[in-house]
Design an enzyme around this catalytic site. Structure first.
Site, PDB file in Angstrom:
ATOM      1  N   GLU A 280       2.063   2.708   2.298  1.00 38.93           N
ATOM      2  CA  GLU A 280       1.371   2.798   3.600  1.00 38.93           C
ATOM      3  C   GLU A 280       1.213   1.407   4.199  1.00 38.93           C
ATOM      4  OE1 GLU A 280       0.784   5.545   5.284  1.00 38.93           O
ATOM      5  OE2 GLU A 280       1.657   6.608   3.594  1.00 38.93           O
ATOM      6  N   TRP A 283       4.299   0.605   5.794  1.00 38.90           N
ATOM      7  CA  TRP A 283       4.473   1.213   7.132  1.00 38.90           C
ATOM      8  C   TRP A 283       3.908   0.270   8.187  1.00 38.90           C
ATOM      9  CZ3 TRP A 283       7.221   4.818   9.441  1.00 38.90           C
ATOM     10  CH2 TRP A 283       7.710   5.899   8.723  1.00 38.90           C
ATOM     11  N   TRP A 311       7.218  15.238  31.338  1.00 39.68           N
ATOM     12  CA  TRP A 311       5.999  15.639  30.646  1.00 39.68           C
ATOM     13  C   TRP A 311       5.093  16.425  31.589  1.00 39.68           C
ATOM     14  CZ3 TRP A 311       6.086  14.560  25.552  1.00 39.68           C
ATOM     15  CH2 TRP A 311       6.824  13.476  25.096  1.00 39.68           C
ATOM     16  N   ASN A 346      -5.996   9.803   8.886  1.00 40.02           N
ATOM     17  CA  ASN A 346      -4.574   9.724   9.259  1.00 40.02           C
ATOM     18  C   ASN A 346      -3.918  11.095   9.450  1.00 40.02           C
ATOM     19  OD1 ASN A 346      -1.982   8.325   9.633  1.00 40.02           O
ATOM     20  ND2 ASN A 346      -1.464   9.319   7.698  1.00 40.02           N
ATOM     21  N   TRP A 364       3.112  10.687  25.525  1.00 40.60           N
ATOM     22  CA  TRP A 364       2.446  10.001  24.401  1.00 40.60           C
ATOM     23  C   TRP A 364       1.614   8.811  24.876  1.00 40.60           C
ATOM     24  CZ3 TRP A 364       3.903   4.911  23.852  1.00 40.60           C
ATOM     25  CH2 TRP A 364       5.145   4.526  24.371  1.00 40.60           C
ATOM     26  N   TRP A 387       1.932   7.030  17.519  1.00 39.92           N
ATOM     27  CA  TRP A 387       2.101   7.925  18.677  1.00 39.92           C
ATOM     28  C   TRP A 387       3.555   8.287  18.902  1.00 39.92           C
ATOM     29  CZ3 TRP A 387      -0.717  11.235  21.206  1.00 39.92           C
ATOM     30  CH2 TRP A 387      -2.091  11.189  21.000  1.00 39.92           C
TER      31      TRP A 387
HETATM   32  C1  LIG Z   1      -1.298   8.684  16.317  1.00 32.90           C
HETATM   33  C2  LIG Z   1      -1.655   7.613  15.315  1.00 32.90           C
HETATM   34  C3  LIG Z   1      -2.325   6.476  15.740  1.00 32.90           C
HETATM   35  C4  LIG Z   1      -2.658   5.466  14.816  1.00 32.90           C
HETATM   36  N1  LIG Z   1      -3.318   4.338  15.268  1.00 32.90           N
HETATM   37  C5  LIG Z   1      -3.611   3.334  14.385  1.00 32.90           C
HETATM   38  C6  LIG Z   1      -4.253   2.147  14.836  1.00 32.90           C
HETATM   39  O1  LIG Z   1      -4.529   1.941  16.021  1.00 32.90           O
HETATM   40  N2  LIG Z   1      -4.591   1.220  13.892  1.00 32.90           N
HETATM   41  C7  LIG Z   1      -4.279   1.379  12.559  1.00 32.90           C
HETATM   42  O2  LIG Z   1      -4.611   0.501  11.754  1.00 32.90           O
HETATM   43  N3  LIG Z   1      -3.636   2.475  12.136  1.00 32.90           N
HETATM   44  C8  LIG Z   1      -3.294   3.461  12.985  1.00 32.90           C
HETATM   45  N4  LIG Z   1      -2.662   4.594  12.526  1.00 32.90           N
HETATM   46  C9  LIG Z   1      -2.241   4.662  11.107  1.00 32.90           C
HETATM   47  C10 LIG Z   1      -3.266   5.286  10.151  1.00 32.90           C
HETATM   48  O3  LIG Z   1      -3.737   6.491  10.666  1.00 32.90           O
HETATM   49  C11 LIG Z   1      -4.450   4.363   9.845  1.00 32.90           C
HETATM   50  O4  LIG Z   1      -3.981   3.075   9.480  1.00 32.90           O
HETATM   51  C12 LIG Z   1      -5.280   4.898   8.687  1.00 32.90           C
HETATM   52  O5  LIG Z   1      -5.769   6.187   8.997  1.00 32.90           O
HETATM   53  C13 LIG Z   1      -6.435   3.956   8.426  1.00 32.90           C
HETATM   54  O6  LIG Z   1      -7.253   4.446   7.412  1.00 32.90           O
HETATM   55  P1  LIG Z   1      -7.418   3.684   6.028  1.00 32.90           P
HETATM   56  O7  LIG Z   1      -7.684   2.243   6.270  1.00 32.90           O
HETATM   57  O8  LIG Z   1      -8.402   4.444   5.232  1.00 32.90           O
HETATM   58  O9  LIG Z   1      -5.951   3.817   5.452  1.00 32.90           O
HETATM   59  P2  LIG Z   1      -5.374   3.830   3.974  1.00 32.90           P
HETATM   60  O10 LIG Z   1      -4.753   5.154   3.784  1.00 32.90           O
HETATM   61  O11 LIG Z   1      -6.324   3.348   2.973  1.00 32.90           O
HETATM   62  O12 LIG Z   1      -4.142   2.798   4.090  1.00 32.90           O
HETATM   63  C14 LIG Z   1      -4.293   1.392   3.859  1.00 32.90           C
HETATM   64  C15 LIG Z   1      -3.822   0.623   5.063  1.00 32.90           C
HETATM   65  O13 LIG Z   1      -2.435   0.835   5.294  1.00 32.90           O
HETATM   66  C16 LIG Z   1      -2.178   0.850   6.698  1.00 32.90           C
HETATM   67  N5  LIG Z   1      -1.658   2.169   7.075  1.00 32.90           N
HETATM   68  C17 LIG Z   1      -1.943   3.357   6.491  1.00 32.90           C
HETATM   69  N6  LIG Z   1      -1.246   4.347   7.077  1.00 32.90           N
HETATM   70  C18 LIG Z   1      -0.520   3.777   8.054  1.00 32.90           C
HETATM   71  C19 LIG Z   1       0.403   4.277   9.015  1.00 32.90           C
HETATM   72  N7  LIG Z   1       0.743   5.567   9.085  1.00 32.90           N
HETATM   73  N8  LIG Z   1       0.946   3.403   9.885  1.00 32.90           N
HETATM   74  C20 LIG Z   1       0.645   2.094   9.833  1.00 32.90           C
HETATM   75  N9  LIG Z   1      -0.221   1.565   8.945  1.00 32.90           N
HETATM   76  C21 LIG Z   1      -0.787   2.391   8.060  1.00 32.90           C
HETATM   77  C22 LIG Z   1      -3.492   0.583   7.393  1.00 32.90           C
HETATM   78  O14 LIG Z   1      -3.602  -0.785   7.668  1.00 32.90           O
HETATM   79  C23 LIG Z   1      -4.503   1.029   6.351  1.00 32.90           C
HETATM   80  O15 LIG Z   1      -5.755   0.406   6.489  1.00 32.90           O
HETATM   81  C24 LIG Z   1      -2.311   5.615  13.441  1.00 32.90           C
HETATM   82  C25 LIG Z   1      -1.636   6.777  13.033  1.00 32.90           C
HETATM   83  C26 LIG Z   1      -1.312   7.762  13.953  1.00 32.90           C
HETATM   84  C27 LIG Z   1      -0.588   8.995  13.479  1.00 32.90           C
END
Ligand SMILES: Cc1cc2nc3c(=O)[nH]c(=O)nc-3n(C[C@H](O)[C@H](O)[C@H](O)COP(=O)(O)OP(=O)(O)OC[C@H]3O[C@@H](n4cnc5c(N)ncnc54)[C@H](O)[C@@H]3O)c2cc1C
Length: 482
Positions: A280, A283, A311, A346, A364, A387
């Protein structure tokens, strides 16, 4: 030479790459200042919860600096104005800052670099918010990766201590008397937007809090991450995203913790739980690389042909989605979590984004903007990436014909409806049988559970099956027009 350290998305004194460079270079006799710029233009699109979080981070940074006897000087204005003022006071400056890849930051930094260098000063940038320098992970032809899995594989192959090693930052080496308080340094106005630091949000800001979350996740979450991360009613993720965004915790500290636990873990199952978390983080690295190579995604679909899609512009539908009143409980719960906490799980971000772009067939960019206004952890690259993934317009995105069924997602990831009921108290009496699709209750069931559809909870604003048919038709038509 006057040395300036500019804090941006790196609000900490530990393991800070640019800060370590600054501390190495400031000469015995060199004067220095610590700067944060409060730009009203940027703040104007931050949501209340994000500002509150940021203030908590700034307060914590001020406190940490003052424990060494130094001051964080918060200057108000655009970066151009602030550096204009600083350069009037100190003609030649050496500026230290960590790099930002967002398109609007790149043009701002280019301008600041020019005015500093044209005066004979120095502009020193460092990689800090990601493990890998922007654009450094490339394929065998030296080109950017457009698919995540090979990007991840290459990242895992090359990663070494030069990417995740610690940068020592010993502020006690600096001489107190050499600190210069910039003339126009104002007292930081915490009253902006009527906010006060006495109202902690869902995720609290500041270095101590970031480290506390990292430790807690290291001890109780990391080795169960893969099994729990998709269930929004459970605290199965780290909640570190806003801390990673504002840099109260460094990405290297996060990676080192995961690597340490991975190396120590005895079983393949445990390793796989931890590797999923590292994936993650990769990502996030991937999306930063994509932004760096493709700044146009700020405005355009990565897959340009999908900018021809027509759209829907149904404002009523969009408002229902924003308010969490679509009649799809899992979507509504997610949007209400976002509206009340400034954060969303997420799995539910994917469901709500997919619902807006597919079931409501809404651009989007509207959803991206709404999330940007509400999220504490708003991060341009991850938000845009998430998005465009959901809309099927992005790099390595979900293919357009794989449309989430919100009811099935709900049953699979929130089987008992615990998450739904936490944010939709009006549905708390419903058994699991009805909580995912309350409109399926007949009149006597509605009376029995005291939930009248259309009065206590809306009926679905669109029919999933018909909406899906339209979307498939439109995407197919647009792809064939190529
Ligand atoms: C529509 C949409 C919008 C999003 N907007 C943001 C945003 O503005 N800022 C943001 O930080 N994340 C965003 N995410 C990714 C993800 O949802 C969040 O990073 C995550 O939910 C944060 O929770 P956590 O810190 O507990 O993540 P954990 O699951 O603990 O993951 C650890 C870290 O990995 C990174 N990460 C995890 N999943 C993703 C992912 N899919 N994409 C990129 N990085 C990821 C984050 O930095 C996160 O803190 C978005 C995802 C979607 C589908």
């Amino acid at each position: 030479m006057h040395y300036v350290f500019w804090f941006r998305k790196d609000l900490r004194l530990k393991d800070n790459h640019a800060l370590s460079g600054f501390l190495r270079d400031v000469s015995e006799a060199g004067s220095f200042s610590f700067l944060y710029i409060k730009n009203k233009n940027t703040f104007s699109y931050f949501g209340e919860k994000r500002i509150n979080f940021l203030y908590e981070c700034i307060e914590s940074l001020e406190k940490d600096l003052s424990s060494y006897g130094f001051k964080l000087q918060v200057l108000e204005g655009t970066s151009k104005e602030v550096f204009g003022r600083i350069l009037e006071m100190h003609k030649i400056i050496s500026l230290y800052l960590n790099e930002q890849v967002e398109p609007y930051c790149i043009s701002r930094d280019r301008y600041i670099k020019e005015i500093i260098e044209s005066n004979g000063g120095k502009f020193n940038t460092f990689t800090d918010s990601t493990l890998f320098a922007a654009g450094s992970i490339v394929n065998a032809e030296g080109m950017q990766y457009k698919v995540y899995t090979p990007f991840r594989n290459q990242s895992m192959k090359v990663i070494n201590k030069s990417h995740y090693g610690k940068y020592e930052c010993d502020l006690s080496l600096l001489k107190k008397n050499n600190e210069v308080i910039l003339n126009s340094a104002e007292k930081f106005d915490y009253s902006y937007n009527g906010l006060s630091l006495s109202k902690p949000g869902f995720i609290k800001g500041g270095r101590d809090e970031g480290i506390r979350l990292l430790k807690e996740f290291y001890e109780n979450g990391l080795n169960k991450y893969k099994s729990r991360r998709d269930f929004p009613s459970v605290k199965g993720t780290s909640l570190l995203s806003p801390h990673l965004h504002f840099g109260t915790v460094s990405i290297r500290e996060v990676y080192r913790s995961a690597k340490y636990k991975y190396d120590k873990s005895g079983t393949d199952d445990e390793k796989s739980e931890i590797q999923t978390w590292i994936n993650e983080i990769l990502w996030r690295e991937f999306y930063y690389h994509i932004t760096y190579h493709n700044p146009q995604i700020q405005f355009e679909s990565f897959k340009k042909e999908f900018d021809r899609l027509e759209w829907n512009d149904n404002e009523e539908h969009f408002k229902s989605w924003c308010k969490g009143k679509t009649g799809y409980p899992i979507v509504d719960a997610g949007m209400r979590q976002l509206n009340t906490e400034g954060w969303m799980h997420n799995r539910v971000r994917m469901i709500t984004a997919m619902f807006l772009t597919k079931d409501l067939f809404t651009d989007w960019r509207k959803g991206e903007k709404y999330f940007a206004e509400k999220l504490i952890d708003l991060d341009f690259s991850s938000n845009n990436g998430g998005w465009q993934w959901s809309a099927s317009t992005g790099v390595d995105s979900q293919p357009y014909f794989r449309i989430f069924n919100p009811y099935l997602q709900s049953r699979k990831f929130d089987a008992n409806g615990d998450y739904i009921k936490r944010y939709l108290p009006e549905l708390k009496t419903l058994p699991a049988e009805f909580v995912h699709e309350p409109h399926l209750m007949n009149e006597s069931e509605q009376k029995k559970y005291n939930v009248i559809i259309g009065k206590d909870y809306p009926s679905p604003i669109v029919d999933h099956k018909s909406a899906k048919d339209i979307v498939l038709r439109e995407f197919k038509k647009t792809s064939e027009e190529r």
